[in-house]
Design an enzyme around this catalytic site. Structure first.
Site, PDB file in Angstrom:
ATOM      1  N   ARG B 112      24.686  61.569 -57.026  1.00 31.07           N
ATOM      2  CA  ARG B 112      23.860  62.022 -55.888  1.00 31.07           C
ATOM      3  C   ARG B 112      22.362  61.850 -56.116  1.00 31.07           C
ATOM      4  NH1 ARG B 112      27.325  66.704 -55.642  1.00 31.07           N
ATOM      5  NH2 ARG B 112      29.135  66.178 -54.354  1.00 31.07           N
ATOM      6  N   LYS B 134      12.624  51.187 -49.898  1.00 35.47           N
ATOM      7  CA  LYS B 134      13.839  50.665 -49.273  1.00 35.47           C
ATOM      8  C   LYS B 134      14.764  50.131 -50.365  1.00 35.47           C
ATOM      9  CE  LYS B 134      12.367  49.262 -44.657  1.00 35.47           C
ATOM     10  NZ  LYS B 134      12.289  48.116 -43.715  1.00 35.47           N
ATOM     11  N   GLU B 176       4.984  36.753 -47.902  1.00 34.91           N
ATOM     12  CA  GLU B 176       4.867  38.171 -47.527  1.00 34.91           C
ATOM     13  C   GLU B 176       3.409  38.629 -47.549  1.00 34.91           C
ATOM     14  OE1 GLU B 176       7.269  40.247 -46.447  1.00 34.91           O
ATOM     15  OE2 GLU B 176       9.132  39.296 -47.070  1.00 34.91           O
ATOM     16  N   LYS B 214       0.362  47.804 -47.575  1.00 30.74           N
ATOM     17  CA  LYS B 214       1.734  48.270 -47.381  1.00 30.74           C
ATOM     18  C   LYS B 214       1.844  49.769 -47.620  1.00 30.74           C
ATOM     19  CE  LYS B 214       6.558  47.598 -48.016  1.00 30.74           C
ATOM     20  NZ  LYS B 214       7.681  46.818 -48.504  1.00 30.74           N
ATOM     21  N   GLU B 224      10.545  54.037 -40.999  1.00 30.01           N
ATOM     22  CA  GLU B 224      10.476  52.966 -40.025  1.00 30.01           C
ATOM     23  C   GLU B 224      10.818  53.417 -38.620  1.00 30.01           C
ATOM     24  OE1 GLU B 224      12.004  49.308 -41.599  1.00 30.01           O
ATOM     25  OE2 GLU B 224      12.109  48.412 -39.623  1.00 30.01           O
ATOM     26  N   ARG B 228       5.924  51.078 -39.396  1.00 29.39           N
ATOM     27  CA  ARG B 228       6.525  50.328 -40.496  1.00 29.39           C
ATOM     28  C   ARG B 228       7.293  49.106 -39.995  1.00 29.39           C
ATOM     29  NH1 ARG B 228       9.376  52.434 -46.106  1.00 29.39           N
ATOM     30  NH2 ARG B 228       9.813  50.358 -46.892  1.00 29.39           N
ATOM     31  N   ASN B 232       8.123  43.921 -40.423  1.00 29.86           N
ATOM     32  CA  ASN B 232       9.236  43.001 -40.187  1.00 29.86           C
ATOM     33  C   ASN B 232       8.830  41.738 -39.421  1.00 29.86           C
ATOM     34  OD1 ASN B 232      11.348  44.494 -41.465  1.00 29.86           O
ATOM     35  ND2 ASN B 232      11.104  45.979 -39.831  1.00 29.86           N
ATOM     36  N   HIS B 235      10.655  38.641 -39.992  1.00 30.53           N
ATOM     37  CA  HIS B 235      11.952  39.001 -40.566  1.00 30.53           C
ATOM     38  C   HIS B 235      13.078  38.974 -39.539  1.00 30.53           C
ATOM     39  CE1 HIS B 235       9.358  40.146 -43.826  1.00 30.53           C
ATOM     40  NE2 HIS B 235      10.368  40.496 -44.569  1.00 30.53           N
ATOM     41  N   HIS B 239      15.866  36.804 -40.930  1.00 29.76           N
ATOM     42  CA  HIS B 239      17.177  37.318 -41.323  1.00 29.76           C
ATOM     43  C   HIS B 239      18.304  36.483 -40.723  1.00 29.76           C
ATOM     44  CE1 HIS B 239      15.777  41.657 -42.468  1.00 29.76           C
ATOM     45  NE2 HIS B 239      15.596  40.786 -43.436  1.00 29.76           N
ATOM     46  N   HIS B 252      14.242  34.426 -49.736  1.00 32.40           N
ATOM     47  CA  HIS B 252      13.889  35.363 -48.663  1.00 32.40           C
ATOM     48  C   HIS B 252      12.510  35.047 -48.077  1.00 32.40           C
ATOM     49  CE1 HIS B 252      13.458  39.011 -46.350  1.00 32.40           C
ATOM     50  NE2 HIS B 252      12.393  39.362 -47.052  1.00 32.40           N
TER      51      HIS B 252
END
Lengths: 351, 351
Positions: B112, B134, B176, B214, B224, B228, B232, B235, B239, B252
């Site tokens: 946990r 993330k 990026e 960032k 997000e 935030r 993207n 992206h 993606h 990526h």
């Protein structure tokens, strides 16, 4: 150069646990209900009657602790992907603790976390698993070893669901209630002793008191850095019992009942509990046909198993014991291996 | 009856990102370093020289985005169980974004949640993946679809690790950086255009600026829900490109470069960006040999893929675009399907 990260958005930190007849649940987002064939067979109609959402997905997973695995959780996630659930979607856990733990875990890792709501249908999950945000699955190393702390948006506890609960499962839930009383509230223990805990009015009061006690603990210590560990009374021993018996011979609450008796035996040995009070606790457990003895085949192996427990920080075993009498508690991580093994030996195969 | 849950312990919400030569890292708990054979081969000695802990476990997972799976994460967890790691133990992510995302995810669900520290060794992970918490893995439905928000205890960015980075991976990281400049900081874009971004002094300044930008965004909006999402940019398209090419043809950052050019094309079509500025951005990407074109075989299928993106709330696609010029941004979820497809068609197989 140092860039400080100081997250300004606090995460959602409060929600309500409602103990009452199931209210109308209206959502404007996609909802998936996670349940099992047993609960769905008995209560699906009742939930469907109350639930409104633009799209409702029913996901049933096999019934039983042996299916509380990562594989089952991945299966739930797969159904959500197939139905194109997004970050606004909601999961409803509809069943006992196994369903709640897996649904909460699935919600916590689906697209990095979506909302979930608990509708617990067993006594154990109503008084225990649905309160506090622990989620997780078992694996070959032990119970609940993979999971997260993830709070639901709401919990709805309807005692009416208990009417169809098999007596053995009901008793397993009582074990956790008795645990709360022994650790925190002597008056509550007297109440439990004095009432028939199958009577509906007593049951509702009992659930409310149990949930309140647990909520107090969780509010102070969500992540189990301190007092929350007290909730593990009976569990340190119980988890080993469950593990040794492949999670199949005993229900979780039954293993906890055995574990409490083992913990009490250690407490008596340490002079922390009188033999008489240990017997009162044991008598209350037995009144509801809970098991109180487990024949330990190999004391050394049993002891070794403690170290897989999440509570065994830095290789020390944390024992949660009554702290002098019923209604009090103590956490001890300084107990001699020899003493623990001597007490365990009393539960030997011949015991 | 209603029992309110109001968690009183705020979770850990701040930590530092240090951009400097790797300091001495001394821990008094068990530590596991998660890395891959490539990074370990180049830099294991350097980390070992700095790291002190009572027990250090080295865990190497195969190198590559195609191993960013639940299976690999479960393999990491299994190693931790075998070594009897407890809740006080610490993971160190030592590698690129794939290592960081998987290590963070593993840390978030081991018992946990246990602590983790990021030591990113690629430009992409230094400027992007190591900042913001993330975590996650890919599956057959797409990228990062299973994971959590889970913040590290600390991040140590040492630009010296970049000396051994292959040029193609270095360029992928630059994509990026350029993204951050286009969205938030025109002056920073001018700086990137005016300097040789392989020069070590420029690199350190560039990393610091990128991380600061960032961090500002993440501090305001960890989960997000708002700004935030601007990160993207590139992206949403990228993606789909990665997914269609099985996460193997493009790195990526390369897919993001293609995605930015696609987003810019849509922005030009909407009058949100001048053709001239779109070309400036494209020229900067090309200067570092980043790909800027991807032949879309089937526009309808490409469009359909958007809906698996986590950002597509309630079936609406959220496009992140320059908001009028370089250094500004806009989030739009109201763009005509026909318009998007017309723009996508310009990237058709013959394009």
């Amino acid at each position: 150069m140092i860039v400080p990260i100081e997250l300004k958005q606090p995460p959602l930190r409060h929600y309500d646990i409602t103990i009452d007849s199931l209210p109308e649940l209206h959502y404007d987002r996609k909802v998936a209900v996670v349940s099992n064939p047993t609960v769905a067979g008995l209560h699906r109609a009742r939930l469907e009657e109350r639930l409104r959402a633009p799209e409702i997905e029913w996901i049933e997973v096999p019934d039983g602790e042996e299916y509380k695995t990562m594989e089952t959780v991945l299966g739930i996630l797969d159904r959500l992907f197939a139905a194109q659930f997004d970050r606004q979607s909601l999961l409803i856990a509809f069943g006992g603790g196994v369903i709640g733990d897996m649904t909460g875990f699935a919600a916590s890792i689906y697209q990095r976390g979506i909302g979930f709501v608990q509708v617990p249908t067993t006594l154990l999950s109503q008084v225990d698993a649905s309160v506090g945000g622990k989620t997780g699955v078992n694996n070959r190393w032990g119970k609940n070893l993979i999971g997260s702390f993830y709070q639901p948006e709401a919990v709805f506890i309807d005692p009416a669901f208990l009417r169809t609960l098999p007596p053995r499962e009901y008793a397993a839930g009582l074990a956790e209630v008795i645990k709360m009383a022994v650790m925190f509230d002597r008056e509550f223990f007297d109440f439990l002793e004095s009432r028939d805990l199958r009577d509906e009015e007593a049951v509702t009061r009992m659930i409310a008191r149990s949930v309140s006690l647990k909520a107090e603990v969780v509010n102070q210590d969500e992540k189990e850095k301190g007092i929350r560990a007290v909730l593990n009374y009976g569990h340190t021993f119980g988890h080993v019992v469950e593990n040794e018996t492949g999670y199949s011979r005993y229900l979780h609450g039954e293993a906890v009942a055995i574990g409490m008796v083992m913990a009490n035996e250690l407490a008596v040995d340490l002079g922390l509990l009188s033999r008489e009070e240990a017997e009162r606790i044991e008598a209350l457990l037995k009144r509801y046909d809970l098991p109180v003895r487990y024949p330990i085949a190999d004391v050394d192996a049993f002891y070794e198993h403690f170290f897989l427990d999440k509570k065994s920080a830095h290789g020390r075993i944390k024992f949660i014991l009554p702290g002098g009498s019923i209604g009090t508690h103590v956490i001890r991580d300084d107990i001699d291996e020899a003493r623990v093994k001597r007490v365990l030996a009393r539960f030997g195969a011949a015991g």
